[in-house]
Design a protein around this motif. Structure first.
Motif, PDB file in Angstrom:
ATOM      1  N   GLN A 162       0.834  -1.201   0.000  1.00  8.01           N
ATOM      2  CA  GLN A 162       0.000   0.000   0.000  1.00  8.01           C
ATOM      3  C   GLN A 162       0.868   1.249   0.000  1.00  8.01           C
ATOM      4  N   THR A 163       0.905   1.915  -1.141  1.00  7.19           N
ATOM      5  CA  THR A 163       1.661   3.158  -1.278  1.00  7.19           C
ATOM      6  C   THR A 163       0.690   4.324  -1.284  1.00  7.19           C
ATOM      7  N   ASP A 164       0.758   5.130  -0.230  1.00  8.00           N
ATOM      8  CA  ASP A 164      -0.123   6.289  -0.084  1.00  8.00           C
ATOM      9  C   ASP A 164       0.646   7.580  -0.354  1.00  8.00           C
ATOM     10  N   ASN A 165      -0.093   8.674  -0.445  1.00 10.50           N
ATOM     11  CA  ASN A 165       0.376  10.007  -0.814  1.00 10.50           C
ATOM     12  C   ASN A 165       0.364  10.120  -2.330  1.00 10.50           C
ATOM     13  N   GLU A 166       0.053  11.346  -2.815  1.00 13.64           N
ATOM     14  CA  GLU A 166      -0.022  11.568  -4.252  1.00 13.64           C
ATOM     15  C   GLU A 166       1.268  12.148  -4.837  1.00 13.64           C
ATOM     16  N   SER A 167       2.327  12.210  -4.013  1.00 11.63           N
ATOM     17  CA  SER A 167       3.647  12.595  -4.523  1.00 11.63           C
ATOM     18  C   SER A 167       4.737  11.708  -3.935  1.00 11.63           C
ATOM     19  N   PRO A 168       4.548  10.384  -3.929  1.00 11.41           N
ATOM     20  CA  PRO A 168       5.621   9.516  -3.454  1.00 11.41           C
ATOM     21  C   PRO A 168       6.817   9.631  -4.397  1.00 11.41           C
ATOM     22  N   THR A 169       7.967   9.183  -3.941  1.00 10.24           N
ATOM     23  CA  THR A 169       9.134   9.267  -4.805  1.00 10.24           C
ATOM     24  C   THR A 169      10.033   8.066  -4.596  1.00 10.24           C
ATOM     25  N   THR A 185       2.301   5.126   4.274  1.00  2.90           N
ATOM     26  CA  THR A 185       1.531   3.891   4.248  1.00  2.90           C
ATOM     27  C   THR A 185       0.860   3.710   5.599  1.00  2.90           C
ATOM     28  N   MET A 186      -0.420   3.358   5.562  1.00  2.00           N
ATOM     29  CA  MET A 186      -1.165   3.058   6.784  1.00  2.00           C
ATOM     30  C   MET A 186      -1.032   4.157   7.837  1.00  2.00           C
ATOM     31  N   GLY A 187      -1.042   5.423   7.390  1.00  2.00           N
ATOM     32  CA  GLY A 187      -1.072   6.556   8.312  1.00  2.00           C
ATOM     33  C   GLY A 187       0.264   7.123   8.717  1.00  2.00           C
ATOM     34  N   GLN A 188       1.383   6.575   8.218  1.00  2.00           N
ATOM     35  CA  GLN A 188       2.707   7.040   8.634  1.00  2.00           C
ATOM     36  C   GLN A 188       3.572   7.394   7.426  1.00  2.00           C
ATOM     37  N   TYR A 189       4.380   8.452   7.572  1.00  2.00           N
ATOM     38  CA  TYR A 189       5.434   8.721   6.605  1.00  2.00           C
ATOM     39  C   TYR A 189       6.585   7.752   6.853  1.00  2.00           C
ATOM     40  N   GLY A 190       7.281   7.407   5.774  1.00  2.00           N
ATOM     41  CA  GLY A 190       8.436   6.548   5.918  1.00  2.00           C
ATOM     42  C   GLY A 190       8.978   6.142   4.563  1.00  2.00           C
ATOM     43  N   TYR A 191       9.802   5.111   4.571  1.00  2.00           N
ATOM     44  CA  TYR A 191      10.399   4.635   3.330  1.00  2.00           C
ATOM     45  C   TYR A 191      10.476   3.115   3.350  1.00  2.00           C
ATOM     46  N   ALA A 192      10.353   2.525   2.169  1.00  2.00           N
ATOM     47  CA  ALA A 192      10.433   1.077   2.015  1.00  2.00           C
ATOM     48  C   ALA A 192      11.698   0.743   1.246  1.00  2.00           C
ATOM     49  N   HIS A 206      10.100   1.434   6.858  1.00  2.00           N
ATOM     50  CA  HIS A 206      10.721   2.071   8.010  1.00  2.00           C
ATOM     51  C   HIS A 206       9.969   3.372   8.283  1.00  2.00           C
ATOM     52  N   ALA A 207       9.208   3.420   9.343  1.00  2.00           N
ATOM     53  CA  ALA A 207       8.421   4.612   9.666  1.00  2.00           C
ATOM     54  C   ALA A 207       9.329   5.725  10.167  1.00  2.00           C
ATOM     55  N   ILE A 208       9.063   6.946   9.732  1.00  2.00           N
ATOM     56  CA  ILE A 208       9.805   8.085  10.257  1.00  2.00           C
ATOM     57  C   ILE A 208       8.896   9.022  11.056  1.00  2.00           C
ATOM     58  N   SER A 209       7.586   8.799  10.986  1.00  2.00           N
ATOM     59  CA  SER A 209       6.639   9.603  11.755  1.00  2.00           C
ATOM     60  C   SER A 209       5.769   8.681  12.597  1.00  2.00           C
ATOM     61  N   PRO A 210       5.147   9.211  13.637  1.00  2.00           N
ATOM     62  CA  PRO A 210       4.123   8.416  14.331  1.00  2.00           C
ATOM     63  C   PRO A 210       2.954   8.155  13.397  1.00  2.00           C
ATOM     64  N   ASN A 211       2.050   7.312  13.812  1.00  2.00           N
ATOM     65  CA  ASN A 211       0.834   7.099  13.037  1.00  2.00           C
ATOM     66  C   ASN A 211      -0.114   8.262  13.282  1.00  2.00           C
ATOM     67  N   ASN A 212       0.006   9.257  12.420  1.00  2.00           N
ATOM     68  CA  ASN A 212      -0.844  10.449  12.508  1.00  2.00           C
ATOM     69  C   ASN A 212      -2.073  10.344  11.619  1.00  2.00           C
ATOM     70  N   LYS A 213      -2.328   9.128  11.141  1.00  2.00           N
ATOM     71  CA  LYS A 213      -3.503   8.838  10.323  1.00  2.00           C
ATOM     72  C   LYS A 213      -3.520   9.661   9.035  1.00  2.00           C
ATOM     73  N   TYR A 214      -2.342   9.840   8.445  1.00  2.00           N
ATOM     74  CA  TYR A 214      -2.286  10.496   7.140  1.00  2.00           C
ATOM     75  C   TYR A 214      -3.047   9.648   6.124  1.00  2.00           C
ATOM     76  N   PRO A 251      14.618   4.895  14.288  1.00  2.00           N
ATOM     77  CA  PRO A 251      14.058   5.937  15.156  1.00  2.00           C
ATOM     78  C   PRO A 251      13.058   6.806  14.394  1.00  2.00           C
ATOM     79  N   LEU A 252      12.093   7.377  15.105  1.00  2.00           N
ATOM     80  CA  LEU A 252      11.230   8.390  14.507  1.00  2.00           C
ATOM     81  C   LEU A 252      12.029   9.669  14.321  1.00  2.00           C
ATOM     82  N   TRP A 253      11.708  10.405  13.255  1.00  2.00           N
ATOM     83  CA  TRP A 253      12.434  11.623  12.953  1.00  2.00           C
ATOM     84  C   TRP A 253      11.774  12.812  13.667  1.00  2.00           C
ATOM     85  N   THR A 254      12.547  13.874  13.880  1.00  2.00           N
ATOM     86  CA  THR A 254      12.052  15.067  14.566  1.00  2.00           C
ATOM     87  C   THR A 254      11.258  15.943  13.592  1.00  2.00           C
ATOM     88  N   PHE A 255      10.061  16.338  14.000  1.00  2.00           N
ATOM     89  CA  PHE A 255       9.196  17.146  13.150  1.00  2.00           C
ATOM     90  C   PHE A 255       9.362  18.622  13.463  1.00  2.00           C
TER      91      PHE A 255
END
Length: 448
Positions: A162-169, A185-192, A206-214, A251-255
Motif C-alpha cells: 500500500q503506497t499512499d500520498n499523491e507525490s511519493p518518490t 503507508t497506513m497513516g505514517q510517513y516513511g520509506y520502504a 521504516h516509519a519516520i513519523s508516528p501514526n498520525n492517520k495520514y 528511530p522516529l524523525w524530529t518534526f
C-alpha cells in the motif's frame, strides 16, 4: 513549436571587420531554445511517464502506462503488461464505441488510471533495466522484470502492498547510495527498502513519523537537506521531518512545523537566493492555485521561513501575469545551463474531471520558470511557456533524454503521452527580445 530563451549566460557576438577600417558593425546574437513536441498517444493510461534504455542499444526509450516506445524516434511500441482497460463512448442515441484506456479527455466522465508513477532501474542486476510502477494511491507498488529482449509481457513483482500520498518518490533518502520508496503507508510517513540480493521479495517499511492517520490521498511531499547537515530530510505540507544522525533501530524523525499550503506536488529543498541556506519549493494546492518558495533564514540556531508567492489565483499575483490551476507535479532542473536549477511545472488537466477543480477546462499548459538571483538575495522566476496542450500528470520528468546536454520533458496524463525534445539555435538579439515574457499590466491579463 513554442520557444523559450536563455537570458543571462551564453551570448554569442559577431563582429564584422573591414580591412583598414576596424569594426564597422556589431551584430549580437543569443541562444534561443525550442521544444519539439511529440505526442505518442492520445489515450489515457497513466499519470506519469519516464525513460531509460530498455533494449540495451545505448538509446533511451520512453515508458508510459502499459507501453514502452523505442527511442530515438518512438515509433515502435511494446507492451509491458496487458492493456485491458476500455470505456464506452456514446456518440449518439444509437451509436457507441469502445475506446482503449481509461476515460480521460477522449471521454466525458472522470476516471482514474491504475498507473501513477514510473522509474527505470536494473533491480535484479542482470544488466537489463526494469520498471518500477506506483499504482493508484492506496494500491500496491510493483516492479516489472525486463525479459532481456524476448517477446512477451514483463514479469510483475509486487513488492509493497500500500503506497499512499499523491507525490511519493523513489530516491536515495538514507544516503546509502541506493534508492528507497518514500511515501505514506497506513497513516505514517516513511520509506520502504528492498533486500538488494532479493529485490523481488516484499520491501521493508521504516516509519519516520508516528501514526498520525495520514490519508492515502494526502498531497505534497519531497526530500531535501533543509538544515545543511548533509542528510536528506522529508518535506510535507505541514513542515519537515529531520533525519537523525543514525537510522539504526528505525528511530522516529524530529518534526519541525512549517505550513506550506494545503498540499500540492513534489517539494524540493534548494538554495534559490544563494545565501547558503536551502529554501523550500512547492505547489500550494494540487487542485487549486499556487506556486511558492519558502526562504530559509536563521534566528540564532532556529530555522525559520518566509513565504514568497511565485504565482497564485490572480494574474496580478505574478510579475508576468501568469496563472493556472492544478499544479500537481513539479521537477527542478537546470534548464538553460546557467548553473541554477529552474522550476518545471504545469496544469494537470481535468485532475478531477471536467466539472471538478477551478479553471479545469483552461489550456493544459506546461511551463518552466527560470531562476534569476538578485544582488539583494531576491529571486525572480521568469515564466516560459513550453506547450499549451499537454500539461503534467502527477509526475513530470525533466532530464536529458537524447544525450545532447539539454533537458527534455516527458509527460503522461489524461491527454495522452508526450515528449518535448529540447533544441537550441543562435538568433539575433531582436528575435530573442521579441520572445521574452512581458511584465504584467492589467490590460494584458485577458490574454494569459
Amino acid at each position: 513549436m513554442n520557444t523559450f530563451m536563455k537570458i543571462s549566460t551564453s551570448v554569442v557576438s559577431s563582429l564584422v571587420l573591414v580591412a583598414g577600417f576596424g569594426v564597422v558593425s556589431v551584430a549580437q546574437a543569443e541562444d534561443l531554445h525550442t521544444f519539439k513536441r511529440i505526442q505518442l498517444s492520445d489515450q489515457f493510461w497513466c499519470e506519469g511517464a519516464n525513460f531509460g534504455d530498455l533494449n540495451k542499444d545505448g538509446v533511451n526509450d520512453l515508458v508510459s502506462g502499459p507501453w514502452w516506445w523505442e527511442g530515438p524516434d518512438f515509433k515502435k511500441r511494446h507492451e509491458i503488461y496487458e492493456p485491458k482497460t476500455t470505456f464506452t463512448l456514446k456518440l449518439g442515441p444509437m451509436t457507441s464505441v469502445q475506446v482503449p484506456g481509461f476515460e480521460g479527455t477522449l471521454g466525458k466522465d472522470n476516471k482514474y488510471s491504475d498507473n501513477f508513477f514510473a522509474w527505470v532501474l536494473d533491480f535484479n542486476k542482470d544488466g537489463w533495466n526494469d520498471i518500477l510502477i506506483i499504482g493508484f494511491p492506496g494500491q500496491d507498488t510493483s516492479w516489472f522484470e525486463n525479459p532481456q529482449g524476448k517477446d512477451g509481457h514483463w514479469k510483475r513483482h509486487k513488492i509493497f502492498a500500500q503506497t499512499d500520498n499523491e507525490s511519493p518518490t523513489f530516491t536515495d533518502l538514507t544516503g546509502d547510495g541506493k534508492p528507497e520508496l518514500v511515501c505514506i503507508t497506513m497513516g505514517q510517513y516513511g520509506y520502504a527498502s528492498p533486500d538488494w540480493n532479493a529485490p523481488e521479495k516484499p520491501w521493508v517499511f521504516h516509519a519516520i513519523s508516528p501514526n498520525n492517520k495520514y490519508g492515502k490521498f494526502t498531497h505534497g511531499m519531497g526530500v531535501g537537506d533543509v538544515n545543511g547537515d548533509g542528510r536528506l530530510d522529508l518535506l510535507e505540507k505541514d513542515g519537515w521531518w529531520e533525519q537523525p544522525a543514525t537510522l539504526a533501530g528505525d528511530p522516529l524523525w524530529t518534526f519541525h512545523k512549517q505550513p506550506m499550503g494545503v498540499g500540492g506536488s513534489q517539494m524540493y529543498a534548494y538554495d534559490l537566493n544563494g545565501d547558503g541556506l536551502n529554501d523550500i519549493i512547492t505547489g500550494l494546492s494540487a487542485h487549486g492555485f499556487g506556486l511558492a518558495w519558502y526562504e530559509q533564514y536563521r534566528e540564532g540556531a532556529e530555522i525559520k521561513f518566509r513565504e514568497h508567492i511565485v504565482m497564485n489565483k490572480e494574474p496580478k499575483e505574478n510579475k508576468y501575469g501568469v496563472k493556472f490551476s492544478e499544479l500537481h507535479a513539479i521537477d527542478l532542473v537546470d534548464m538553460d545551463g546557467d548553473g541554477l536549477k529552474d522550476i518545471v511545472t504545469g496544469k494537470r488537466f481535468w485532475s478531477h474531471g471536467r466539472t471538478g477543480d477551478p479553471d479545469r477546462n483552461d489550456k493544459a499548459v506546461l511551463y518552466w520558470f527560470k531562476t534569476v538571483r538578485g544582488a539583494d538575495k531576491s529571486v525572480d522566476f521568469i515564466p516560459y511557456l513550453i506547450d499549451d496542450n499537454s500539461g503534467v500528470g502527477v509526475q513530470v520528468v525533466a532530464s536529458d533524454m537524447n544525450g545532447d546536454g539539454l533537458p527534455d520533458i516527458v509527460v503522461g496524463n489524461k491527454k495522452g503521452t508526450f515528449v518535448h525534445l529540447h533544441e537550441k539555435k543562435t538568433v539575433s538579439r531582436e528575435e530573442w527580445q521579441k520572445a521574452q515574457p512581458k511584465l504584467f499590466t492589467p490590460a494584458s491579463a485577458s490574454v494569459k
